[in-house]
Design a protein around this motif. Structure first.
Motif, PDB file in Angstrom:
ATOM      1  N   GLU A 121       0.846  -1.179   0.000  1.00 42.34           N
ATOM      2  CA  GLU A 121       0.000   0.000   0.000  1.00 42.34           C
ATOM      3  C   GLU A 121       0.889   1.239   0.000  1.00 42.34           C
ATOM      4  OE1 GLU A 121      -2.648  -0.040   3.299  1.00 42.34           O
ATOM      5  OE2 GLU A 121      -3.231  -2.131   2.997  1.00 42.34           O
ATOM      6  N   LYS A 122       0.311   2.349  -0.467  1.00 44.28           N
ATOM      7  CA  LYS A 122       1.058   3.608  -0.480  1.00 44.28           C
ATOM      8  C   LYS A 122       1.494   3.958   0.937  1.00 44.28           C
ATOM      9  CE  LYS A 122       2.490   7.301  -2.719  1.00 44.28           C
ATOM     10  NZ  LYS A 122       3.501   7.186  -3.790  1.00 44.28           N
ATOM     11  N   GLY A 123       2.779   4.256   1.101  1.00 41.23           N
ATOM     12  CA  GLY A 123       3.306   4.579   2.417  1.00 41.23           C
ATOM     13  C   GLY A 123       3.750   3.380   3.223  1.00 41.23           C
ATOM     14  N   LYS A 124       3.575   2.155   2.684  1.00 42.64           N
ATOM     15  CA  LYS A 124       3.970   0.935   3.393  1.00 42.64           C
ATOM     16  C   LYS A 124       5.139   0.235   2.693  1.00 42.64           C
ATOM     17  CE  LYS A 124       0.608   1.163   6.458  1.00 42.64           C
ATOM     18  NZ  LYS A 124       0.868   1.370   7.896  1.00 42.64           N
ATOM     19  N   GLU A 125       5.814   0.949   1.794  1.00 44.13           N
ATOM     20  CA  GLU A 125       6.893   0.320   1.041  1.00 44.13           C
ATOM     21  C   GLU A 125       8.027  -0.166   1.938  1.00 44.13           C
ATOM     22  OE1 GLU A 125       4.904   3.361  -1.633  1.00 44.13           O
ATOM     23  OE2 GLU A 125       5.702   3.351   0.419  1.00 44.13           O
ATOM     24  N   GLY A 126       8.320   0.598   3.001  1.00 46.05           N
ATOM     25  CA  GLY A 126       9.413   0.221   3.905  1.00 46.05           C
ATOM     26  C   GLY A 126       9.193  -1.135   4.537  1.00 46.05           C
ATOM     27  N   SER A 127       7.970  -1.405   4.995  1.00 45.84           N
ATOM     28  CA  SER A 127       7.667  -2.695   5.616  1.00 45.84           C
ATOM     29  C   SER A 127       7.772  -3.826   4.607  1.00 45.84           C
ATOM     30  CB  SER A 127       6.255  -2.670   6.225  1.00 45.84           C
ATOM     31  OG  SER A 127       6.218  -1.832   7.351  1.00 45.84           O
ATOM     32  N   ALA A 128       7.275  -3.595   3.385  1.00 46.11           N
ATOM     33  CA  ALA A 128       7.348  -4.634   2.356  1.00 46.11           C
ATOM     34  C   ALA A 128       8.799  -4.959   2.019  1.00 46.11           C
ATOM     35  CB  ALA A 128       6.597  -4.175   1.107  1.00 46.11           C
ATOM     36  N   VAL A 129       9.617  -3.916   1.880  1.00 41.00           N
ATOM     37  CA  VAL A 129      11.038  -4.122   1.587  1.00 41.00           C
ATOM     38  C   VAL A 129      11.709  -4.878   2.725  1.00 41.00           C
ATOM     39  CG1 VAL A 129      13.249  -2.939   1.311  1.00 41.00           C
ATOM     40  CG2 VAL A 129      11.257  -2.158   0.028  1.00 41.00           C
ATOM     41  N   SER A 130      11.401  -4.515   3.970  1.00 39.92           N
ATOM     42  CA  SER A 130      12.055  -5.161   5.110  1.00 39.92           C
ATOM     43  C   SER A 130      11.687  -6.643   5.189  1.00 39.92           C
ATOM     44  CB  SER A 130      11.680  -4.452   6.415  1.00 39.92           C
ATOM     45  OG  SER A 130      10.334  -4.670   6.768  1.00 39.92           O
ATOM     46  N   ARG A 131      10.439  -6.981   4.832  1.00 44.11           N
ATOM     47  CA  ARG A 131      10.033  -8.383   4.884  1.00 44.11           C
ATOM     48  C   ARG A 131      10.749  -9.210   3.826  1.00 44.11           C
ATOM     49  NH1 ARG A 131       3.664  -6.864   5.768  1.00 44.11           N
ATOM     50  NH2 ARG A 131       3.797  -6.539   8.023  1.00 44.11           N
ATOM     51  N   VAL A 132      10.938  -8.647   2.657  1.00 42.74           N
ATOM     52  CA  VAL A 132      11.706  -9.353   1.630  1.00 42.74           C
ATOM     53  C   VAL A 132      13.178  -9.443   2.037  1.00 42.74           C
ATOM     54  CG1 VAL A 132      12.506  -9.228  -0.769  1.00 42.74           C
ATOM     55  CG2 VAL A 132      10.107  -8.773  -0.231  1.00 42.74           C
ATOM     56  N   ALA A 133      13.701  -8.357   2.620  1.00 41.33           N
ATOM     57  CA  ALA A 133      15.108  -8.332   3.028  1.00 41.33           C
ATOM     58  C   ALA A 133      15.397  -9.250   4.206  1.00 41.33           C
ATOM     59  CB  ALA A 133      15.534  -6.902   3.371  1.00 41.33           C
ATOM     60  N   VAL A 134      14.351  -9.767   4.870  1.00 36.53           N
ATOM     61  CA  VAL A 134      14.552 -10.786   5.902  1.00 36.53           C
ATOM     62  C   VAL A 134      15.344 -11.965   5.328  1.00 36.53           C
ATOM     63  CG1 VAL A 134      13.335 -12.581   7.219  1.00 36.53           C
ATOM     64  CG2 VAL A 134      12.649 -10.209   7.438  1.00 36.53           C
ATOM     65  N   GLY A 135      15.169 -12.218   4.038  1.00 39.11           N
ATOM     66  CA  GLY A 135      15.927 -13.295   3.394  1.00 39.11           C
ATOM     67  C   GLY A 135      17.420 -13.110   3.543  1.00 39.11           C
ATOM     68  N   LEU A 136      17.870 -11.845   3.522  1.00 36.20           N
ATOM     69  CA  LEU A 136      19.300 -11.573   3.693  1.00 36.20           C
ATOM     70  C   LEU A 136      19.734 -11.848   5.127  1.00 36.20           C
ATOM     71  CD1 LEU A 136      21.583 -10.630   1.866  1.00 36.20           C
ATOM     72  CD2 LEU A 136      21.130  -8.285   2.607  1.00 36.20           C
ATOM     73  N   ASN A 137      18.872 -11.475   6.088  1.00 30.05           N
ATOM     74  CA  ASN A 137      19.159 -11.815   7.490  1.00 30.05           C
ATOM     75  C   ASN A 137      19.284 -13.320   7.672  1.00 30.05           C
ATOM     76  OD1 ASN A 137      16.970  -9.256   7.947  1.00 30.05           O
ATOM     77  ND2 ASN A 137      18.914  -9.125   9.000  1.00 30.05           N
ATOM     78  N   LEU A 138      18.330 -14.036   7.099  1.00 31.12           N
ATOM     79  CA  LEU A 138      18.316 -15.489   7.258  1.00 31.12           C
ATOM     80  C   LEU A 138      19.507 -16.138   6.552  1.00 31.12           C
ATOM     81  CD1 LEU A 138      14.503 -16.238   6.822  1.00 31.12           C
ATOM     82  CD2 LEU A 138      15.821 -16.115   8.946  1.00 31.12           C
ATOM     83  N   ALA A 139      19.962 -15.521   5.466  1.00 31.99           N
ATOM     84  CA  ALA A 139      21.153 -16.049   4.789  1.00 31.99           C
ATOM     85  C   ALA A 139      22.357 -15.992   5.717  1.00 31.99           C
ATOM     86  CB  ALA A 139      21.424 -15.261   3.505  1.00 31.99           C
ATOM     87  N   THR A 140      22.443 -14.911   6.503  1.00 27.09           N
ATOM     88  CA  THR A 140      23.541 -14.774   7.463  1.00 27.09           C
ATOM     89  C   THR A 140      23.359 -15.697   8.649  1.00 27.09           C
ATOM     90  OG1 THR A 140      23.753 -12.457   6.800  1.00 27.09           O
ATOM     91  CG2 THR A 140      24.839 -13.109   8.837  1.00 27.09           C
ATOM     92  N   LEU A 141      22.108 -15.738   9.157  1.00 27.91           N
ATOM     93  CA  LEU A 141      21.828 -16.523  10.357  1.00 27.91           C
ATOM     94  C   LEU A 141      21.836 -18.018  10.095  1.00 27.91           C
ATOM     95  CD1 LEU A 141      18.933 -14.504  12.038  1.00 27.91           C
ATOM     96  CD2 LEU A 141      21.151 -15.003  13.043  1.00 27.91           C
TER      97      LEU A 141
END
Length: 408
Positions: A121-141
């Motif tokens: 949704e408009k104004g919610k791009e940051g949350s959507a990006v962070s949820r996809v970027a969780v994959g990068l966290n999990l790659a490290t973890l």
């Protein structure tokens, strides 16, 4: 997490694991292929160069390809490159497989971010990006430790087989339920390049490079910081870094929420906090548990920056063509990391010690914050000027009506 974002997160997890896992299995590769450890290390260098140099070119060349088919094609090539790595009979073929994998990295990550932003949704791009970027966290973890575990039991090739399998699963999920509102291709290569001329995009890329340099001037040497300064046993470092990784996972999700509420103010605040935590680390590095606590907070602040930086690119590019800008931003991450590692190493070579790398990290983080403050001030000036123009326009529009009104 909405299911539409899960395949994108899995794509990022696969790509992040492929980039990082080689460092964990490097001795096994060197021994099996009969090359020196330094030559095996070039597999990491070649991958990074492929991301920075070739990645944006691939993004530009594919600018007119619809996003979902492009994602499917790139994931297919990525999976094939990891199959080639698993089957590689020698060093040359393995190097080729790594370069093939690297040239998909930038565009894959950028396309996942673009699609995630278009689904939000408009104004919610940051949350959507962070949820996809969780994959990068999990790659490290998880990605790297699991890759090492597979290598210990089944050989280093099994790590690449596992990544290839994950890639095919992500590809199948995207094909089974493709994103319904993925951003369309609008301007092609010309529009992609034109977006790079936007000052807000350029400044966001600069902030990314400075922030990552700030992080990795010290974090490159986190192992000796924990053991030499903190006094922790070397055998405990992997577990301590797992705690840091947990902090980064929380920071990533919190950073997305903050970016949704107030993008540039939150980015300024997180960069200020990052510098402050590093400064405290330099002062309290000799106190083991304080150092560990600060490292966990550092991991959270580091990853809290990332959603805001990506969201800034998306909002600056708007509905034009953000993919190349995001690819350049991913390149800026790698350039910042490379510079930070080189700069920190230079400080150590000068005999300034590990604390100096932490202090330098804090100063670079605050430099990134200063640039972000300037950008926030510019945004607010532009908003005020826009409001004045709107008010003036309304007054000039209403004036003739008043003048022509009949007198009582």
């Amino acid at each position: 997490m909405p299911f539409a974002l899960f395949p994108l997160m899995l794509c990022v997890f696969s790509v992040g694991s492929a980039e990082l896992v080689v460092a964990g299995v490097l001795p096994a590769i060197a021994g099996d292929l009969d090359v020196s450890l330094s030559d095996a290390g070039l597999l990491v260098t070649a991958y990074a160069l492929g991301v920075v140099v070739l990645g944006p070119l691939v993004t530009l060349a594919t600018s007119r390809v619809p996003r979902t088919p492009l994602l499917l094609g790139l994931m297919g090539l990525f999976a094939a490159s990891n199959v080639l790595a698993a089957l590689a009979p020698g060093y040359g073929i393995l190097m080729t497989a790594r370069v093939l994998s690297a040239i998909t990295h930038c565009t894959l990550f950028a396309v996942c971010i673009v699609i995630a932003g278009s689904l939000a949704e408009k104004g919610k791009e940051g949350s959507a990006v962070s949820r996809v970027a969780v994959g990068l966290n999990l790659a490290t973890l998880l990605g790297v430790p699991l890759g090492v575990l597979l290598e210990e039991h089944f050989g280093w090739r099994s790590a690449f087989w596992a990544i290839a399998g994950l890639s095919l699963l992500a590809l199948a999920l995207v094909a089974w339920q493709p994103p319904r509102t993925a951003v369309p291709v609008a301007g092609g290569a010309v529009e992609e390049v034109r977006v790079l001329r936007d000052r807000r995009v350029q400044v966001a890329i600069l902030i990314t490079a400075l922030a990552m340099a700030g992080v990795f001037t010290a974090y490159t040497f986190v192992n000796p910081i924990l053991t030499s300064l903190g006094g922790f046993e070397p055998s405990t470092v992997s577990w301590l870094l797992l705690l840091v990784g947990c902090g980064s996972l929380v920071g990533n999700l919190v950073g997305g929420k903050l970016a949704d509420r107030a993008l540039m103010p939150s980015l300024v605040g997180v960069l200020a906090a990052l510098g402050a935590v590093l400064a405290l680390m330099a002062l309290g590095a000799g106190l083991p548990w304080l150092l560990l606590l600060l490292l966990v907070v550092f991991g959270a602040a580091y990853f809290a920056v990332m959603p805001g930086l990506q969201a800034r690119i998306l909002t600056a590019a708007g509905d034009r063509a953000p993919t190349l800008a995001l690819a350049f931003n991913i390149g800026a991450f790698n350039i910042g990391i490379a510079f930070g590692a080189w700069f920190g190493g230079g400080l150590l070579n000068l005999g300034l010690g590990l604390r100096a790398t932490i202090v330098a990290s804090a100063l670079l983080s605050w430099l990134a914050m200063t640039v972000a403050v300037g950008e926030l001030s510019k945004d607010r000036r532009d908003a005020r000027e826009g409001a004045v123009r709107d008010t003036t326009g309304r007054e000039s529009t209403s004036a003739p009506v008043t003048a022509d009104a009949p007198a009582d």
